[in-house]
Design a protein around this motif. Structure first.
Motif, PDB file in Angstrom:
ATOM      1  N   PHE A 229       8.819  -1.074   6.677  1.00  0.00           N
ATOM      2  CA  PHE A 229       8.276   0.272   6.798  1.00  0.00           C
ATOM      3  C   PHE A 229       9.320   1.230   7.363  1.00  0.00           C
ATOM      4  O   PHE A 229       9.442   2.372   6.919  1.00  0.00           O
ATOM      5  CB  PHE A 229       7.033   0.263   7.681  1.00  0.00           C
ATOM      6  N   ASP A 230      10.085   0.755   8.352  1.00  0.00           N
ATOM      7  CA  ASP A 230      11.126   1.602   8.941  1.00  0.00           C
ATOM      8  C   ASP A 230      12.205   1.942   7.916  1.00  0.00           C
ATOM      9  O   ASP A 230      12.777   3.044   7.936  1.00  0.00           O
ATOM     10  CB  ASP A 230      11.755   0.896  10.141  1.00  0.00           C
ATOM     11  N   ASN A 231      12.483   0.996   7.026  1.00  0.00           N
ATOM     12  CA  ASN A 231      13.567   1.220   6.047  1.00  0.00           C
ATOM     13  C   ASN A 231      13.147   2.152   4.917  1.00  0.00           C
ATOM     14  O   ASN A 231      13.848   3.109   4.600  1.00  0.00           O
ATOM     15  CB  ASN A 231      14.028  -0.119   5.464  1.00  0.00           C
ATOM     16  N   ASP A 232      12.006   1.859   4.268  1.00  0.00           N
ATOM     17  CA  ASP A 232      11.650   2.634   3.076  1.00  0.00           C
ATOM     18  C   ASP A 232      10.194   3.096   3.063  1.00  0.00           C
ATOM     19  O   ASP A 232       9.691   3.518   2.022  1.00  0.00           O
ATOM     20  CB  ASP A 232      11.953   1.820   1.810  1.00  0.00           C
ATOM     21  N   ARG A 233       9.518   3.011   4.230  1.00  0.00           N
ATOM     22  CA  ARG A 233       8.142   3.494   4.383  1.00  0.00           C
ATOM     23  C   ARG A 233       7.140   2.728   3.511  1.00  0.00           C
ATOM     24  O   ARG A 233       6.020   3.196   3.269  1.00  0.00           O
ATOM     25  CB  ARG A 233       8.035   4.989   4.062  1.00  0.00           C
TER      26      ARG A 233
ATOM     27  N   LEU B 293       0.840  -1.194   0.000  1.00  0.00           N
ATOM     28  CA  LEU B 293       0.000   0.000   0.000  1.00  0.00           C
ATOM     29  C   LEU B 293       0.873   1.240   0.000  1.00  0.00           C
ATOM     30  O   LEU B 293       1.808   1.354   0.799  1.00  0.00           O
ATOM     31  CB  LEU B 293      -0.908  -0.009   1.239  1.00  0.00           C
ATOM     32  N   GLY B 294       0.576   2.161  -0.905  1.00  0.00           N
ATOM     33  CA  GLY B 294       1.331   3.408  -0.976  1.00  0.00           C
ATOM     34  C   GLY B 294       0.462   4.598  -0.617  1.00  0.00           C
ATOM     35  O   GLY B 294      -0.646   4.748  -1.138  1.00  0.00           O
ATOM     36  N   LEU B 295       0.945   5.438   0.298  1.00  0.00           N
ATOM     37  CA  LEU B 295       0.236   6.649   0.721  1.00  0.00           C
ATOM     38  C   LEU B 295       1.066   7.871   0.354  1.00  0.00           C
ATOM     39  O   LEU B 295       2.270   7.765   0.075  1.00  0.00           O
ATOM     40  CB  LEU B 295      -0.010   6.632   2.235  1.00  0.00           C
ATOM     41  N   ASN B 296       0.446   9.036   0.381  1.00  0.00           N
ATOM     42  CA  ASN B 296       1.198  10.282   0.171  1.00  0.00           C
ATOM     43  C   ASN B 296       1.835  10.718   1.491  1.00  0.00           C
ATOM     44  O   ASN B 296       1.546  11.766   2.049  1.00  0.00           O
ATOM     45  CB  ASN B 296       0.286  11.377  -0.401  1.00  0.00           C
ATOM     46  N   ASP B 297       2.729   9.846   1.970  1.00  0.00           N
ATOM     47  CA  ASP B 297       3.418  10.038   3.244  1.00  0.00           C
ATOM     48  C   ASP B 297       4.583  11.009   3.060  1.00  0.00           C
ATOM     49  O   ASP B 297       5.424  10.831   2.172  1.00  0.00           O
ATOM     50  CB  ASP B 297       3.909   8.675   3.743  1.00  0.00           C
ATOM     51  N   ARG B 298       4.645  12.036   3.883  1.00  0.00           N
ATOM     52  CA  ARG B 298       5.662  13.077   3.727  1.00  0.00           C
ATOM     53  C   ARG B 298       7.074  12.523   3.864  1.00  0.00           C
ATOM     54  O   ARG B 298       7.979  12.902   3.124  1.00  0.00           O
ATOM     55  CB  ARG B 298       5.426  14.191   4.742  1.00  0.00           C
ATOM     56  N   VAL B 299       7.278  11.617   4.819  1.00  0.00           N
ATOM     57  CA  VAL B 299       8.621  11.049   5.005  1.00  0.00           C
ATOM     58  C   VAL B 299       9.038  10.269   3.767  1.00  0.00           C
ATOM     59  O   VAL B 299      10.191  10.347   3.314  1.00  0.00           O
ATOM     60  CB  VAL B 299       8.648  10.143   6.257  1.00  0.00           C
ATOM     61  N   LEU B 300       8.088   9.528   3.161  1.00  0.00           N
ATOM     62  CA  LEU B 300       8.385   8.790   1.936  1.00  0.00           C
ATOM     63  C   LEU B 300       8.739   9.748   0.807  1.00  0.00           C
ATOM     64  O   LEU B 300       9.698   9.524   0.051  1.00  0.00           O
ATOM     65  CB  LEU B 300       7.178   7.933   1.540  1.00  0.00           C
ATOM     66  N   PHE B 301       7.988  10.827   0.690  1.00  0.00           N
ATOM     67  CA  PHE B 301       8.255  11.797  -0.363  1.00  0.00           C
ATOM     68  C   PHE B 301       9.646  12.402  -0.212  1.00  0.00           C
ATOM     69  O   PHE B 301      10.352  12.646  -1.190  1.00  0.00           O
ATOM     70  CB  PHE B 301       7.186  12.902  -0.354  1.00  0.00           C
ATOM     71  N   GLU B 302      10.053  12.650   1.038  1.00  0.00           N
ATOM     72  CA  GLU B 302      11.380  13.214   1.271  1.00  0.00           C
ATOM     73  C   GLU B 302      12.474  12.198   0.932  1.00  0.00           C
ATOM     74  O   GLU B 302      13.523  12.550   0.383  1.00  0.00           O
ATOM     75  CB  GLU B 302      11.498  13.670   2.722  1.00  0.00           C
ATOM     76  N   LEU B 303      12.230  10.913   1.254  1.00  0.00           N
ATOM     77  CA  LEU B 303      13.208   9.870   0.951  1.00  0.00           C
ATOM     78  C   LEU B 303      13.398   9.705  -0.553  1.00  0.00           C
ATOM     79  O   LEU B 303      14.501   9.422  -1.025  1.00  0.00           O
ATOM     80  CB  LEU B 303      12.764   8.533   1.561  1.00  0.00           C
ATOM     81  N   THR B 304      12.333   9.870  -1.310  1.00  0.00           N
ATOM     82  CA  THR B 304      12.392   9.664  -2.760  1.00  0.00           C
ATOM     83  C   THR B 304      12.626  10.956  -3.537  1.00  0.00           C
ATOM     84  O   THR B 304      12.558  10.969  -4.760  1.00  0.00           O
ATOM     85  CB  THR B 304      11.088   9.004  -3.256  1.00  0.00           C
ATOM     86  N   GLY B 305      12.849  12.068  -2.811  1.00  0.00           N
ATOM     87  CA  GLY B 305      13.174  13.319  -3.459  1.00  0.00           C
ATOM     88  C   GLY B 305      12.005  14.060  -4.058  1.00  0.00           C
ATOM     89  O   GLY B 305      12.195  14.966  -4.873  1.00  0.00           O
ATOM     90  N   ARG B 306      10.795  13.693  -3.657  1.00  0.00           N
ATOM     91  CA  ARG B 306       9.626  14.401  -4.175  1.00  0.00           C
ATOM     92  C   ARG B 306       9.338  15.620  -3.321  1.00  0.00           C
ATOM     93  O   ARG B 306       9.801  15.740  -2.192  1.00  0.00           O
ATOM     94  CB  ARG B 306       8.406  13.479  -4.164  1.00  0.00           C
ATOM     95  N   GLY B 307       8.551  16.518  -3.838  1.00  0.00           N
ATOM     96  CA  GLY B 307       8.185  17.706  -3.086  1.00  0.00           C
ATOM     97  C   GLY B 307       7.213  17.378  -1.967  1.00  0.00           C
ATOM     98  O   GLY B 307       6.671  16.278  -1.885  1.00  0.00           O
ATOM     99  N   LYS B 308       6.974  18.351  -1.105  1.00  0.00           N
ATOM    100  CA  LYS B 308       6.084  18.160   0.032  1.00  0.00           C
ATOM    101  C   LYS B 308       4.624  18.471  -0.313  1.00  0.00           C
ATOM    102  O   LYS B 308       3.741  18.332   0.528  1.00  0.00           O
ATOM    103  CB  LYS B 308       6.530  19.032   1.205  1.00  0.00           C
ATOM    104  N   ASN B 309       4.388  18.928  -1.541  1.00  0.00           N
ATOM    105  CA  ASN B 309       3.018  19.261  -1.918  1.00  0.00           C
ATOM    106  C   ASN B 309       2.117  18.034  -1.847  1.00  0.00           C
ATOM    107  O   ASN B 309       2.473  16.956  -2.333  1.00  0.00           O
ATOM    108  CB  ASN B 309       2.981  19.847  -3.327  1.00  0.00           C
ATOM    109  N   LYS B 310       0.965  18.215  -1.264  1.00  0.00           N
ATOM    110  CA  LYS B 310      -0.052  17.162  -1.162  1.00  0.00           C
ATOM    111  C   LYS B 310       0.443  15.925  -0.421  1.00  0.00           C
ATOM    112  O   LYS B 310      -0.016  14.816  -0.659  1.00  0.00           O
ATOM    113  CB  LYS B 310      -0.566  16.762  -2.549  1.00  0.00           C
TER     114      LYS B 310
END
Length: 427
Positions: free
Chosen positions: A247-251, A212-229
């Motif tokens: 989950f601890d490793n890569d969300r 399951l993939g969510l618009n999790d802020r920590v995940l977005f930061e790990l993958t270099g995506r912006g914080k929008n949405k």
């Protein structure tokens, strides 16, 4: 070790069920427990843990029963309480309602369940779906459907049975957020938070792995995506099926799901929430002979959304009588046993308001003699449900279903925002 003994008592303290795992705690200790409990209750100093000599009593109350676990060691209290609540959950699955009568009518199955739930003081199989595979019930009778314990109990995946087959493979995902809000009489938000849960209903064949993939802020930061949405989740708790290390490793939320309904995860957001339904009230007393209440309600959520099942509970004086109501939408009714007026609005769209509030006017008569003491005025409480909407903005970005047979499965997602503890003070 969680407990040395487990007791189920009626409200008078009479043991209905007793299960000793070490034999060092007896019925005499329970008498001391009930005496201490009643005394503490009278003094207003009741606590969830009571001690008599070397024995610690950890207890909960459910309906007309006390569930009491005892231990003589410095055990993990949170584990004991979690186990007691799990016992209640399992019994409710079997008997629908857990109360004194259901215990008396099902002694045999209760003891069978306790044998499986705990062994030598250690919690064992506590999943009701797994227990129902080999402890089945018809009426008040017990049947042992299988002579051996299902492999599910001893498997690494103890929450899912093997060999499940469905003609149509589907997963239903419900993202449910409850808004807790407290607004002061001056109109400022004193407390606001969002408590969210993600619930699944799984109809999948075999032993699939879900991601399951969510618009999790920590995940977005790990993958270099912006914080929008993106959403920053707090106090995240998962079902035991989720691989926490991944989950601890890569969300990534990766898991082999139980069959049917279950809660995958819960989370909390301490964020400033704009009141979704804004309430204003004016209460006027006239010569202590009548009281008039005017309540304004206005939606403050997205224009395309609709709040369903709105109920606004407005407190009224306990000596009020002769109610009369007038509403611009919905209906109002007086509940004298609760001293409230319930204003019910089946559908509450923002678009139809046109910038104007909906109104409810209530008129009550009061006794001619004024009360000597001024009553405290309870807050107005609001209940509602808004489908296809979340306050936090959380989104299910994807659901991948991986199974060795390679079948196609359909995931369905639904978003719901509900009222939690939603209160507006009036004075």
């Amino acid at each position: 070790m969680a407990a040395s003994a487990l007791f189920i008592l009626d409200l008078k303290g009479k043991p209905l069920i007793s299960r000793s795992y070490k034999g060092d705690v007896g019925l005499g200790d329970i008498e001391h427990f009930m005496g201490a409990l009643l005394q503490r209750e009278e003094e207003g100093t009741l606590t969830p843990v009571l001690t008599h000599g070397p024995v610690h009593f950890l207890w909960i109350k459910h309906a007309n029963l006390y569930l009491v676990a005892t231990t003589k060691k410095n055990g993990n209290a949170s584990l004991v309480f979690s186990f007691l609540y799990k016992v209640v959950e399992v019994f409710c699955e079997y008997f629908k309602e857990l109360e004194e009568e259901s215990i008396r009518d099902n002694f045999v199955i209760v003891y069978e369940l306790l044998d499986e739930l705990m062994d030598f003081g250690f919690p064992q199989t506590t999943d009701s779906k797994i227990l129902q595979e080999y402890i089945t019930q018809e009426g008040n009778k017990l049947e042992t459907g299988k002579s051996r314990v299902p492999t599910t109990v001893t498997n690494a995946v103890s929450w899912r049975s093997e060999g499940l087959r469905y003609k149509k493979n589907e997963v239903f995902i419900d993202v449910i957020e409850a808004v807790n809000l407290l607004v002061s009489a001056s109109g400022s938000v004193v407390l606001s938070e969002v408590v969210g849960t993600i619930k699944l209903k799984v109809f999948l064949s075999g032993m699939p792995e879900l991601r399951l993939g969510l618009n999790d802020r920590v995940l977005f930061e790990l993958t270099g995506r912006g914080k929008n949405k993106s959403v920053e989740l707090e106090d995240v708790k998962f079902h035991q099926c989720v691989r926490l290390s991944r989950f601890d490793n890569d969300r990534t939320i990766s898991f082999i799901p139980p069959d049917g309904d279950f809660e995958l995860m819960s989370y909390r957001l301490h964020t400033q929430v704009k009141p979704l339904i804004w309430i204003e009230s004016i209460i006027e007393k006239f010569s202590h002979s009548r009281v008039e209440i005017m309540v304004k309600a206005k939606g403050q959520f997205k224009k395309q959304s609709v709040a369903n099942g709105v109920e606004i509970s407005v407190p009224v004086p306990s000596d009020a009588d002769s109610p009369k109501f007038k509403t611009t939408v919905g209906s109002a009714r007086y509940l004298p046993e609760r001293n409230v007026v319930i204003w019910s609005i089946k559908s509450f769209p923002v678009r139809s308001l046109g910038g104007k509030e909906h109104l409810m006017r209530a008129h009550f008569g009061l006794p001619s003699v004024e009360k000597e003491e001024e009553e405290g005025r309870p807050p107005i409480a609001v209940r509602f449900e808004i489908p296809y909407f979340t306050v936090s903005g959380i989104q299910v970005r994807y659901m991948k279903i991986i199974e060795k047979s390679g079948y196609q499965a359909l995931p369905w997602v639904r978003y719901i925002t509900q009222s939690g503890d939603y209160q507006i003070r009036t004075s």
